[in-house]
Design a protein around this motif. Structure first.
Motif, mmCIF file in Angstrom:
data_model
loop_
_atom_site.group_PDB
_atom_site.id
_atom_site.type_symbol
_atom_site.label_atom_id
_atom_site.label_comp_id
_atom_site.label_asym_id
_atom_site.label_seq_id
_atom_site.Cartn_x
_atom_site.Cartn_y
_atom_site.Cartn_z
ATOM 1 N N PHE A 40 36.173 26.870 -39.643
ATOM 2 C CA PHE A 40 36.183 25.428 -39.460
ATOM 3 C C PHE A 40 36.135 24.734 -40.825
ATOM 4 O O PHE A 40 35.479 25.202 -41.744
ATOM 5 N N TYR A 64 34.887 20.998 -42.155
ATOM 6 C CA TYR A 64 34.234 19.740 -41.846
ATOM 7 C C TYR A 64 34.141 18.889 -43.113
ATOM 8 O O TYR A 64 34.025 19.408 -44.219
ATOM 9 N N LEU A 76 29.275 14.410 -39.980
ATOM 10 C CA LEU A 76 30.070 15.637 -40.056
ATOM 11 C C LEU A 76 31.298 15.489 -39.157
ATOM 12 O O LEU A 76 31.195 15.485 -37.939
ATOM 13 N N LEU A 95 34.968 17.020 -37.952
ATOM 14 C CA LEU A 95 35.803 18.211 -37.922
ATOM 15 C C LEU A 95 37.212 17.846 -38.353
ATOM 16 O O LEU A 95 37.842 16.960 -37.767
ATOM 17 N N TYR A 126 40.408 23.652 -37.442
ATOM 18 C CA TYR A 126 39.828 24.972 -37.315
ATOM 19 C C TYR A 126 40.858 25.995 -36.900
ATOM 20 O O TYR A 126 41.903 25.651 -36.330
ATOM 21 N N ARG A 167 41.554 30.151 -35.439
ATOM 22 C CA ARG A 167 41.073 31.378 -34.803
ATOM 23 C C ARG A 167 42.084 32.454 -35.123
ATOM 24 O O ARG A 167 43.291 32.262 -34.891
ATOM 25 N N LEU A 200 44.149 26.014 -34.549
ATOM 26 C CA LEU A 200 43.961 25.624 -33.160
ATOM 27 C C LEU A 200 43.883 24.113 -32.994
ATOM 28 O O LEU A 200 44.262 23.586 -31.953
ATOM 29 N N ASP A 201 43.359 23.450 -33.989
ATOM 30 C CA ASP A 201 43.198 22.009 -33.866
ATOM 31 C C ASP A 201 43.080 21.422 -35.256
ATOM 32 O O ASP A 201 42.196 21.809 -36.010
ATOM 33 N N PHE A 208 32.737 20.974 -46.047
ATOM 34 C CA PHE A 208 32.106 22.231 -45.666
ATOM 35 C C PHE A 208 33.094 23.118 -44.923
ATOM 36 O O PHE A 208 33.849 22.649 -44.069
ATOM 37 N N SER A 216 29.183 30.510 -30.144
ATOM 38 C CA SER A 216 28.888 31.291 -31.347
ATOM 39 C C SER A 216 28.313 30.386 -32.418
ATOM 40 O O SER A 216 28.867 29.320 -32.680
ATOM 41 N N PRO A 217 27.234 30.795 -33.080
ATOM 42 C CA PRO A 217 26.664 29.965 -34.150
ATOM 43 C C PRO A 217 27.642 29.817 -35.306
ATOM 44 O O PRO A 217 28.378 30.761 -35.634
ATOM 45 N N LEU A 218 27.628 28.660 -35.925
ATOM 46 C CA LEU A 218 28.427 28.444 -37.122
ATOM 47 C C LEU A 218 27.586 28.762 -38.358
ATOM 48 O O LEU A 218 26.414 28.385 -38.439
ATOM 49 N N PHE A 277 27.608 27.989 -42.285
ATOM 50 C CA PHE A 277 28.221 27.070 -43.223
ATOM 51 C C PHE A 277 28.169 27.605 -44.644
ATOM 52 O O PHE A 277 27.186 28.235 -45.048
ATOM 53 N N GLY A 278 29.225 27.293 -45.406
ATOM 54 C CA GLY A 278 29.180 27.491 -46.844
ATOM 55 C C GLY A 278 28.406 26.352 -47.495
ATOM 56 O O GLY A 278 27.975 25.416 -46.820
ATOM 57 N N HIS A 281 24.568 22.956 -29.661
ATOM 58 C CA HIS A 281 24.031 23.626 -30.845
ATOM 59 C C HIS A 281 23.066 22.681 -31.544
ATOM 60 O O HIS A 281 23.256 21.466 -31.524
ATOM 61 N N TYR A 299 21.311 22.229 -35.521
ATOM 62 C CA TYR A 299 21.319 22.664 -36.920
ATOM 63 C C TYR A 299 20.372 21.759 -37.711
ATOM 64 O O TYR A 299 20.181 20.594 -37.359
ATOM 65 N N ALA A 330 23.564 23.099 -47.146
ATOM 66 C CA ALA A 330 24.431 23.218 -45.975
ATOM 67 C C ALA A 330 23.598 23.181 -44.701
ATOM 68 O O ALA A 330 22.418 23.548 -44.697
ATOM 69 N N PRO A 331 24.195 22.777 -43.592
ATOM 70 C CA PRO A 331 23.493 22.874 -42.307
ATOM 71 C C PRO A 331 23.201 24.327 -41.972
ATOM 72 O O PRO A 331 24.003 25.222 -42.263
ATOM 73 N N PHE A 369 21.920 26.989 -38.865
ATOM 74 C CA PHE A 369 21.814 27.158 -37.413
ATOM 75 C C PHE A 369 20.363 27.316 -36.975
ATOM 76 O O PHE A 369 19.584 28.047 -37.585
ATOM 77 N N ILE A 381 21.274 27.637 -29.955
ATOM 78 C CA ILE A 381 22.359 27.286 -29.034
ATOM 79 C C ILE A 381 21.811 27.339 -27.622
ATOM 80 O O ILE A 381 21.094 28.282 -27.254
ATOM 81 N N LYS A 390 20.129 30.984 -27.413
ATOM 82 C CA LYS A 390 20.121 31.891 -28.558
ATOM 83 C C LYS A 390 19.536 31.113 -29.723
ATOM 84 O O LYS A 390 19.947 29.985 -29.976
ATOM 85 N N LEU A 396 33.487 22.168 -32.089
ATOM 86 C CA LEU A 396 32.117 21.687 -32.128
ATOM 87 C C LEU A 396 32.091 20.308 -32.758
ATOM 88 O O LEU A 396 32.484 20.137 -33.914
ATOM 89 N N PHE A 436 29.762 17.088 -33.894
ATOM 90 C CA PHE A 436 28.383 16.824 -34.271
ATOM 91 C C PHE A 436 27.981 15.377 -34.045
ATOM 92 O O PHE A 436 28.793 14.455 -34.178
#
Lengths: 114, 112
Positions: free
Chosen positions: A33, A35, A43, A45, A48, A50, A55-56, A91, A101-103, A105-106, B32, B34, B41-42, B44, B47, B55, B100, B102
């Motif tokens: 992704f 952002y 934030l 988007l 992103y 896959r 995809l978008d 980001f 699924s958790p993201l 981030f860099g 989610h 964060y 950075a954000p 996690f 979820i 999770k 996702l 935010f």
């Protein structure tokens, strides 16, 4: 700990110049992704991917922004030409993929366009 | 569509509790949470999935009301390290789409 790596950390450029930001996702993550974060918009988007396929990218200004994944270890975001309103923190985040699924981030690229 | 978070900001003394809320006008598959510290950075936290699965970290608790499309994050016995901006992110699970989005964030300040 595996981490998402972004370069550069900071970039100052003049209006009209091309800017390229790079991201190395976590090995094994198939979703990437981009952002953009500003005080006013939070934030947002931009795009992103896959399995390297876009995809978008509906959040991205198409006339000046482009995002690609030349291979599974590299994602790029380019701005050409850059404008002062593009100043923000960009980001990259990666995830194993699939809903829920958790993201990860860099640390972001702080872009300043003068 | 961006989820709405409340409150926008909160100041607590160490040891106090806080609740941060997140609501969406659209049907959700997951929420989610964060936390982002200044200049970082954000990261996690948790979820919550439709159907009740969760999770995340053991010390964080949250709820997801699927009927109301609302989630709440509960911070109990707050510590100085809890300071930061908390973001909720929502997924509307169309097949193959895990985009996702935010919320605008809740700034939490813990004072000694």
């Amino acid at each position: 700990d595996a981490r998402v790596t972004q370069t550069p950390r900071h970039k100052v450029t003049e209006m009209g110049q091309e800017v390229t930001m790079r991201c190395q996702p976590i090995l094994g993550h198939n979703t990437v992704f981009w952002y953009r974060q500003t005080m006013m918009q939070g934030l947002e988007l931009l795009a992103y991917f896959r399995n390297r396929a876009p995809l978008d990218d509906s959040g991205m200004p198409k006339d000046r922004f482009s995002a690609e994944m030349p291979d599974a270890t590299l994602a790029t975001l380019k701005i050409q030409p850059s404008e002062p309103r593009d100043s923000a923190v960009y980001f990259c985040a990666s995830a194993r993929g699939g809903v829920g699924s958790p993201l990860h981030f860099g640390n972001g690229t702080r872009l300043t366009v003068t | 569509q961006q989820p709405v978070q409340s409150p926008q900001a909160v100041i607590l003394r160490e040891g106090e509790d806080a609740v941060i809320n997140c609501s969406s006008s659209k049907a959700l598959y997951s929420v989610h949470w964060y936390r982002q510290k200044h200049g970082e950075a954000p990261v996690f936290l948790m979820i919550l999935l439709k159907g009740g699965e969760q999770k995340g970290h053991e010390k964080i608790s949250a709820s997801f009301n699927e009927k109301k499309q609302q989630s709440s994050l509960y911070l109990t016995a707050s510590q100085l390290s809890y300071s930061g901006t908390y973001f909720c992110g929502t997924e509307r699970a169309n097949f193959g789409n895990e985009k996702l989005t935010f919320g605008t964030g809740t700034r939490l300040t813990i004072i000694p």
